[in-house]
Design a protein around this motif. Structure first.
Motif, short mmCIF file in Angstrom:
data_model
loop_
_atom_site.label_atom_id
_atom_site.label_comp_id
_atom_site.label_asym_id
_atom_site.label_seq_id
_atom_site.Cartn_x
_atom_site.Cartn_y
_atom_site.Cartn_z
N ILE A 1 7.65 16.33 -2.83
CA ILE A 1 8.35 15.18 -2.28
C ILE A 1 8.58 14.15 -3.38
O ILE A 1 7.91 14.15 -4.41
N THR A 2 9.56 13.26 -3.15
CA THR A 2 9.82 12.14 -4.06
C THR A 2 9.81 10.85 -3.25
O THR A 2 10.23 10.82 -2.09
N PHE A 3 9.35 9.78 -3.92
CA PHE A 3 9.20 8.48 -3.27
C PHE A 3 9.86 7.43 -4.14
O PHE A 3 9.57 7.33 -5.34
N ASP A 4 10.79 6.65 -3.55
CA ASP A 4 11.52 5.61 -4.27
C ASP A 4 10.66 4.35 -4.34
O ASP A 4 10.39 3.70 -3.32
N LEU A 5 10.21 3.99 -5.53
CA LEU A 5 9.35 2.82 -5.69
C LEU A 5 10.11 1.50 -5.57
O LEU A 5 9.51 0.47 -5.29
N SER A 6 11.43 1.52 -5.77
CA SER A 6 12.20 0.28 -5.65
C SER A 6 12.39 -0.12 -4.20
O SER A 6 12.42 -1.30 -3.87
N THR A 7 12.53 0.85 -3.30
CA THR A 7 12.70 0.56 -1.87
C THR A 7 11.45 0.87 -1.06
O THR A 7 11.38 0.52 0.12
N PHE A 8 10.48 1.53 -1.69
CA PHE A 8 9.24 1.96 -1.05
C PHE A 8 9.52 2.83 0.18
O PHE A 8 8.93 2.68 1.24
N GLU A 9 10.44 3.77 0.00
CA GLU A 9 10.80 4.71 1.05
C GLU A 9 10.88 6.12 0.47
O GLU A 9 11.14 6.29 -0.72
N ASN A 10 10.68 7.10 1.36
CA ASN A 10 10.80 8.49 0.95
C ASN A 10 12.26 8.83 0.66
O ASN A 10 13.17 8.38 1.35
N ASN A 11 12.48 9.66 -0.37
CA ASN A 11 13.81 10.18 -0.65
C ASN A 11 14.08 11.40 0.23
O ASN A 11 13.20 11.88 0.97
N LYS A 12 15.30 11.90 0.13
CA LYS A 12 15.67 13.06 0.92
C LYS A 12 15.01 14.34 0.42
O LYS A 12 14.89 15.31 1.17
N LEU A 13 14.58 14.35 -0.83
CA LEU A 13 13.99 15.55 -1.39
C LEU A 13 12.59 15.77 -0.80
O LEU A 13 11.66 15.01 -1.08
N ARG B 1 0.84 -1.20 0.00
CA ARG B 1 0.00 0.00 0.00
C ARG B 1 0.87 1.24 0.00
O ARG B 1 1.92 1.31 0.64
N MET B 2 0.42 2.25 -0.73
CA MET B 2 1.15 3.51 -0.77
C MET B 2 0.95 4.27 0.54
O MET B 2 -0.18 4.37 1.05
N PRO B 3 2.02 4.80 1.12
CA PRO B 3 1.86 5.62 2.32
C PRO B 3 1.24 6.97 1.96
O PRO B 3 1.11 7.33 0.79
N SER B 4 0.88 7.75 2.98
CA SER B 4 0.34 9.08 2.77
C SER B 4 1.49 10.02 2.38
O SER B 4 2.36 10.31 3.20
N LEU B 5 1.48 10.44 1.12
CA LEU B 5 2.59 11.26 0.61
C LEU B 5 2.25 12.74 0.51
O LEU B 5 3.07 13.59 0.83
N ALA B 6 1.04 13.03 0.07
CA ALA B 6 0.71 14.42 -0.28
C ALA B 6 0.58 15.31 0.96
O ALA B 6 1.16 16.39 1.02
N GLY B 7 -0.18 14.87 1.95
CA GLY B 7 -0.42 15.70 3.12
C GLY B 7 -1.41 16.81 2.89
O GLY B 7 -1.94 17.38 3.84
N SER B 8 -1.68 17.14 1.66
CA SER B 8 -2.67 18.16 1.27
C SER B 8 -3.12 17.83 -0.15
O SER B 8 -2.74 16.78 -0.71
N ARG B 9 -3.88 18.68 -0.75
CA ARG B 9 -4.44 18.40 -2.07
C ARG B 9 -3.33 18.22 -3.11
O ARG B 9 -2.40 19.02 -3.19
N VAL B 10 -3.49 17.19 -3.92
CA VAL B 10 -2.49 16.88 -4.95
C VAL B 10 -2.64 17.86 -6.11
O VAL B 10 -3.73 18.10 -6.62
N ARG B 11 -1.50 18.45 -6.51
CA ARG B 11 -1.48 19.33 -7.68
C ARG B 11 -0.99 18.59 -8.92
O ARG B 11 -1.49 18.79 -10.02
N TRP B 12 0.02 17.72 -8.73
CA TRP B 12 0.64 17.06 -9.89
C TRP B 12 1.36 15.82 -9.40
O TRP B 12 1.85 15.75 -8.26
#
Length: 810
Positions: free
Chosen positions: A632-644, A604-615
């Motif tokens: 934000i950026t999310f690494d799909l290979s490790t399923f973890e958030n990137n530093k950005l 399952r995808m974690p909560s990434l946006a935190g607010s309304r998605v623009r793009w």
């Protein structure tokens, strides 16, 4: 590969919109000089080409331009502040900017209009102008006819509480209208030092919206808000006043012809009307592209008209040059016409409000108005496409000129007046191209008119259209090619369901021949072309060896939305391998299996946006998400958030302010922000998906309205609120672009010189010379089209050989 920060350059390529004032005909009648905010562009009327571009300081406050009477190559550009920019528009070997100086105008006044130049001697220049307080509306102000030079000025006439004024073509007659509807007629003497004036009575019934005065005899034309034009004889009060009736709404422009025999009028009907004053006959030039704001006349011969047309409420103008003989178009000057989400006038209103309140800026990126504007770059032709009403405009940023405009949805061509304005035209909301550039998809909407309180007045009709680019349409003389409609789908996602996103298919899916659409309920649909087995051959159009295939587009896959909940906070992206679709809806982000069109339950995808998605977008193995308050950026290979993870406020059109480069593995984002003076400027940041440190940081002096990555240009392309196109490119790419533009302009200039020389030779007559018996020779008529065959293929041709070919035609 990530390019270092020092190798990137921000360059503005386009010139923006034509200004409202300052455009003039050259004294030779063969050139037209158009003013833009930061450029002066010179056009050669015979070839319709821009032959010279002169970079200038900011000209947005221009009051007018005049040519020197002693040297037609010298152009004086006069700003409202009294500053004068002296340029040499013609001689290419010299520096075009000759200098600046200031005129002596009364303190507290500005130059409202520049009428004429009285003295062209160097350092002794004198100009005839009207000064006063500048106002956007027609509130009453004092107006003064002024004769001004560098060191002194002379007031010729002053009138108070003036709402509108006009001058004759020869600047010998003026007419002023006061707030009490008093008409003041002013006649200058030969030395233009003494002004005589008198009040003229007329029957006032409706507000006056436009005026004109003739060169001689004191004939005054008054255009009204009701469409009636009143003709008043200021120098002969005994002559009965006349009424000219044709317009049915506000008259916006009036101008007498050079010999005063015709009156030209224009208004909201988009029709230029010619009134023959002696016979009351009328002639019409209908279906112009907008309301007619101003008409001016070439003063040397009077054989050319310049018509300024207002295209919309976003200050977009079109300059149309017409032949006075047959009313054919000689030139069309326009800029890029983006559709901004909110009118740009709101930006200045917000700035004035903030200056008045002196409010502290807790978040400089929190800008109330959304002034983004969508555009796309064609992957092959490099043309910039912008949706504009019911049309799309293709703009060549290398040549800095409009390539073509094409109707995408049916709209009423005639101007709308009064209650007809309730009938809305269709609006092209979205457009996209396939990766190979052969197909275009557009989405347009058409609201039901609010007439007679119909129950269906709030309904909107939607249409999804698929277009194929045809290089040489059969049966049409169009070497430039055009888009031809292949398939039209009405209500593609169901009745009253709007499509909010269209993206092309990746190459991995059907060789990129497909589009994905998403609606405001989160529903996703995939479309793909289908070529039928039957091949149709049209007799008389194609030969037996040629095949004409009819291609239709059809729906291939569907994922339904969430029912009744509608939201514009929807975005979708398609991975490069074609296996995954990422869907952002409100604050949630989900992954969809393209084959089954079902959401992935695990993981399952974690909560990434935190607010309304623009793009939302894929970049290699990363998912990039822009929401209302973060990137934000999310690494799909490790399923973890990137530093950005970057915090800033993005507007509702934030999807237009972010772009990805798969070749360079970069994320580009434009952040608009307030300055200390509440002006809006922009910062451009490049990031790698896994790093918070920007690869590149650039700035732009105005707000950016849209940002895209162009595979054709191999660089990022942006559009700002001045309707200028810019590029963010490596040094090598930038130099290649500049060399290309310079060579094209140089070639056009050389062609212009050769063609003028050829014409000069062909028109030379020799008197008193014996050439023998010429009776057996057949006369030959030459016109600009006589040289078309010579000028069709000039690539790589030396100038001497080209000149010889031109002489053979002569």
């Amino acid at each position: 590969m990530v390019v270092q920060s020092s190798h990137w350059n921000v360059t503005v390529q386009g010139s923006g919109r034509p200004l409202e004032k300052g455009h003039v005909f050259a004294s030779n009648g063969r050139h037209y000089i158009a003013l833009f905010k930061s450029q002066i562009r010179v056009y050669f009327l015979s070839t319709r080409q821009c032959i010279r571009t002169i970079k200038t300081p900011d000209l947005s406050s221009v009051a007018g331009s005049v040519l020197s009477k002693s040297n037609g190559s010298i152009l004086y550009v006069i700003l409202t502040t009294g500053e004068v920019l002296v340029t040499n528009w013609k001689d290419k070997g010299k520096s075009p900017i000759l200098g600046t100086f200031n005129l002596n105008i009364p303190d507290g006044t500005s130059i409202v209009s520049v009428c004429d130049i009285l003295n062209s001697d160097y350092e002794h220049e004198e100009f005839l102008m009207v000064v006063g307080k500048i106002s956007n509306n027609r509130s009453p102000h004092t107006r003064t006819i002024l004769r001004a030079g560098r060191s002194d000025s002379t007031e010729l006439f002053t009138a108070k509480n003036i709402t509108i004024f006009a001058s004759s073509n020869n600047c010998k007659r003026f007419v002023f209208l006061s707030s009490k509807n008093e008409l003041i007629y002013v006649r200058l003497e030969q030395d233009q030092n003494i002004a005589k004036n008198e009040k003229v009575t007329f029957a006032y019934k409706t507000p006056i919206t436009a005026m004109a005065v003739s060169n001689e005899d004191g004939i005054v034309a008054l255009g009204t808000s009701s469409g009636i034009i009143q003709i008043v004889y200021a120098e002969d009060p005994e002559t009965p006043q006349r009424l000219l009736k044709w317009h049915i709404d506000q008259v916006k422009s009036l101008r007498f012809s050079k010999d005063d025999s015709y009156l030209l009028s224009g208004g909201l009907e988009k029709v230029l009307v010619f009134w023959q004053l002696d016979t009351d006959r009328q002639q019409f030039l209908p279906r112009l592209n907008g309301a007619i704001e101003e008409v001016s006349i070439e003063q040397t011969e009077g054989e050319l008209y310049s018509v300024k047309v207002s295209l919309n409420d976003s200050q977009d103008l079109e300059l149309l040059i017409l032949s006075a003989v047959d009313l054919t178009s000689r030139l069309n000057v326009t800029g890029l016409r983006p559709r901004f989400a909110t009118p740009l006038a709101n930006l200045e209103k917000s700035r004035k409000r903030l200056l008045k309140l002196k409010a502290p800026l807790e978040d400089a990126t929190m800008i109330k108005n959304d002034f983004t504007a969508p555009f796309e770059v064609h992957p092959i032709s490099k043309l910039v496409y912008t949706p504009y009403g019911s049309q799309i405009q293709a703009f060549d940023i290398a040549k800095n000129e409009q390539a073509f405009v094409q109707d995408v949805a049916f709209a009423i061509q005639a101007g709308k007046v009064r209650t007809e304005n309730l009938i809305a035209d269709p609006s092209v909301d979205l457009l996209s191209f396939t990766k190979d550039g052969k197909w275009m998809c557009t989405f347009d909407s058409l609201p039901t008119p609010e007439l007679d309180n119909l129950l269906s007045s709030k309904e909107v009709k939607y249409a999804l259209k698929f277009w194929k680019y045809v290089d040489n349409p059969q049966g049409k003389d169009n070497t430039q090619g055009q888009w031809e409609l292949s398939t039209k789908v009405v209500d593609p996602h169901g009745p009253q369901t709007a499509v909010v996103g269209v993206i092309p298919a990746p190459i991995a899916y059907s060789d990129g021949q497909g589009f994905l659409t998403v609606d405001n309920r989160g529903g996703v649909r995939i479309w793909r072309p289908r070529v039928p087995k039957d091949v149709y051959v049209k007799a008389g159009v194609v030969t037996k060896n040629e095949k004409l295939q009819q291609t239709t587009w059809s729906l291939r896959k569907v994922k339904h939305g969430n029912g009744k909940h509608q939201s514009n906070s929807v975005s979708v992206s398609w991975s490069q391998d074609g296996s995954l679709i990422a869907l952002g809806h409100e604050t949630s982000v989900v992954l969809i299996d393209m084959n089954t069109m079902q959401e992935l339950d695990s993981p399952r995808m974690p909560s990434l946006a935190g607010s309304r998605v623009r793009w939302i977008g894929f970049l290699q193995d990363n998912l990039v998400v822009l929401s209302k308050d973060r990137l934000i950026t999310f690494d799909l290979s490790t399923f973890e958030n990137n530093k950005l993870a970057l915090a800033f406020s993005s507007c509702a059109g934030g999807s237009n302010l972010i772009a990805l480069s798969e070749d360079k593995d970069l994320i580009a984002v434009a952040i608009n922000h307030y300055t200390e003076n509440y002006d809006i400027q922009s910062s451009i940041l490049f990031f790698s998906p896994g790093s918070l440190n920007p690869v590149f940081t650039g700035s732009h002096n105005v707000a950016i309205a849209s940002l895209r990555y162009s595979t054709a240009h191999e660089c990022f392309v942006f559009l700002d609120t001045d309707a200028r196109v810019g590029t963010i490119s490596t040094t090598t790419t930038l130099l290649e672009e500049l060399d290309s533009v310079t060579s094209e302009i140089d070639h056009a200039y050389e062609m212009n010189v050769l063609l003028q020389n050829a014409r000069a030779v062909s028109s030379t007559t020799y008197n008193g010379r014996d050439f023998g018996d010429l009776s057996g020779l057949t006369p030959k008529v030459l016109n600009p089209q006589s040289f078309d065959a010579v000028l069709q293929n000039t690539e790589g041709l030396k100038l001497e050989a080209l000149f010889e070919s031109v002489m053979r035609v002569i």
